[in-house]
Enzyme design. Structure first.
Site, mmCIF file in Angstrom:
data_model
loop_
_atom_site.group_PDB
_atom_site.id
_atom_site.type_symbol
_atom_site.label_atom_id
_atom_site.label_comp_id
_atom_site.label_asym_id
_atom_site.label_seq_id
_atom_site.Cartn_x
_atom_site.Cartn_y
_atom_site.Cartn_z
ATOM 1 N N PRO A 78 0.904 -1.031 0.026
ATOM 2 C CG PRO A 78 -0.981 -1.494 1.427
ATOM 3 C CD PRO A 78 0.477 -2.200 0.979
ATOM 4 C CB CYS A 79 1.382 3.737 -2.708
ATOM 5 S SG CYS A 79 -0.400 4.227 -2.897
ATOM 6 C CD GLN A 80 -3.081 3.936 0.935
ATOM 7 O OE1 GLN A 80 -2.135 3.118 0.962
ATOM 8 N NE2 GLN A 80 -4.299 3.521 0.585
#
Length: 338
Positions: A78-80
Site C-alpha cells: 500500500p502506497c499511502q
C-alpha cells in the site's frame, strides 16, 4: 519460459490480471481486505488468501509453486505512507510502513528467481526503499527500477508510478519501451457510455453508477468547466476552507476532467466530485464506478463484488488497484528478460 507468481498485497487483482494477460500463471494472492476475495478469485482463477503479509512464511509461499518453474514474487505494498498527501506527517506509527520490510524478508527466505514491486514515485525518498534495493543486490539480484508514465503505455490516466524489476537469472532486466506515442484520452474510452444523472445507476450495467450530489455540489459542478478549478466559481460557492490562505493551493479538488486529455490518477475516493478532478467532462455528476474501472484498464466483464453494490467499498478496490495494463507491461518485461 514458464513463470508462476504469488501476488502479495493483491487487492482486487489488477496486477494479477495483467500478469495473467501477459502469459504468467498466478497461483495466489494475499491481502488483508477480505472484501476483495470474490473479485480476485472469480476473475483470475487464482486463490485469495486473507492474511497479513507480516504473518506469511516462506514455506507457504514456496508451496504454491510447481517444481521446475521460474518463481515470481510480486508485492505492491500500500502506497499511502509514501504518497505526497502524507509528506511531512508523522508516519512512525503507521502500520503500513513495515510492509516493504516484510516483503524483503520473504524475498530473502524464498529467494524467488524474479521479483517485482510497484509504488508511488516518492517511495524512493524513504530509507525503507533503499534498504529494500540494497538487500536485493546483496542477495545477487540484478535490479532495474524506473519512474513510469502510465500514459506512455496506453493507460488513460496521468498516473506516475515507480516500478522495480529484479532477477537472479538474467542481467538484461528492464521495463519494455513505451508502446504509445499518443495519449489515450477520456473521450476515447468513456464518451460512448450511457448518460447518467447524479445518483443514477444504469439498468444494463450496475457498475455504471455515480454518487448523488447534494444541492450545493450540484451548483458547484454546474459552475465548473473542464480543466478548471473551484477558483472559477462565484464567491458564494467557494468552501470556507479554500478561502483561507492555507487552502488556496488545493486547486485539484472539485474539478471536471477534460475530454481530450487522460483522466487524473484514480484514487480510493475517485467516485466523489469533491475529492479531486473527478467530475464528468460534460454531465453534471462525478464519474461512475464503471468509468473509474475503465481508467484503471479493467476489462468490461471484471466483477468487483457479489451481492449488494456498495459504492464506497468498490470505489476503494478500484482506486487501490494496479492498472491491469501496467500489470501486463510488467509481465511482458519479465518474460522478455527471462
Amino acid at each position: 519460459m514458464n513463470i508462476e507468481a504469488v501476488d502479495l498485497f493483491c487487492g482486487i487483482g489488477g496486477l494479477t490480471a495483467g500478469l495473467i494477460k501477459s502469459g504468467i500463471s498466478v497461483k495466489a494472492g494475499y491481502d488483508i481486505e477480505s472484501d476483495c476475495r470474490h473479485g480476485y478469485e472469480h476473475n483470475n482463477n487464482a486463490t485469495f488468501v486473507h492474511k497479513d503479509v507480516a504473518d506469511v512464511t516462506a514455506q507457504e509461499i514456496n508451496d504454491w509453486y510447481s517444481k521446475g518453474v521460474v518463481r515470481l514474487l510480486a508485492g505492491c505494498a500500500p502506497c499511502q505512507p509514501f504518497s505526497t498527501y502524507n509528506q511531512g506527517k508523522d508516519t512512525t506509527l503507521d502500520k503500513k510502513w513495515p510492509l516493504l520490510y516484510h516483503f524483503m524478508r520473504l524475498i530473502e527466505e524464498v529467494k524467488p528467481e524474479l521479483v517485482t514491486m510497484e509504488n508511488v514515485p516518492d517511495v524512493t525518498k524513504h530509507k525503507v526503499y533503499h534498504d529494500f534495493v540494497a538487500k536485493l543486490e546483496e542477495l545477487g539480484y540484478t535490479v532495474s527500477a524506473s519512474r513510469v508514465d502510465c500514459v506512455k503505455y496506453g493507460i488513460p490516466q496521468t498516473r506516475k508510478r515507480h516500478v522495480l524489476l529484479a532477477s537472479l537469472i538474467s542481467s538484461d532486466i528492464a521495463l519494455i519501451s513505451p508502446t504509445h506515442d499518443e495519449a489515450v484520452t477520456v473521450r476515447d474510452v468513456i464518451e460512448d457510455l450511457p448518460r447518467l444523472s447524479s445518483g443514477e445507476q444504469n439498468k444494463e450495467d450496475q457498475l455504471h453508477i455515480c454518487s448523488k450530489l447534494n444541492d450545493l455540489n450540484m451548483r458547484r459542478i454546474k459552475a465548473s468547466k473542464p480543466g478548471g478549478t473551484w477558483k472559477d466559481w462565484p464567491e458564494g460557492l467557494i468552501a470556507k476552507c479554500h478561502s483561507k490562505e492555507s487552502g488556496k493551493s488545493y486547486g485539484g479538488v472539485y474539478g471536471r476532467m477534460e475530454w481530450d486529455k487522460p483522466a487524473p490518477t484514480m484514487t480510493t475516493q475517485c467516485f466523489g466530485f469533491g475529492n479531486g478532478r473527478f467530475g464528468h467532462p460534460s454531465q453534471h455528476r462525478a464519474i461512475s464506478l464503471r468509468e473509474a474501472a475503465i481508467f484503471q484498464t479493467f476489462p468490461e466483464d471484471y466483477q468487483f463484488y457479489k451481492g449488494v453494490l456498495m459504492i464506497k467499498s468498490v470505489g476503494k478496490m478500484i482506486g487501490n488497484a494496479v492498472p491491469v495494463r501496467l500489470g501486463e507491461v510488467v509481465g511482458l518485461s519479465l518474460l522478455r528478460g527471462s
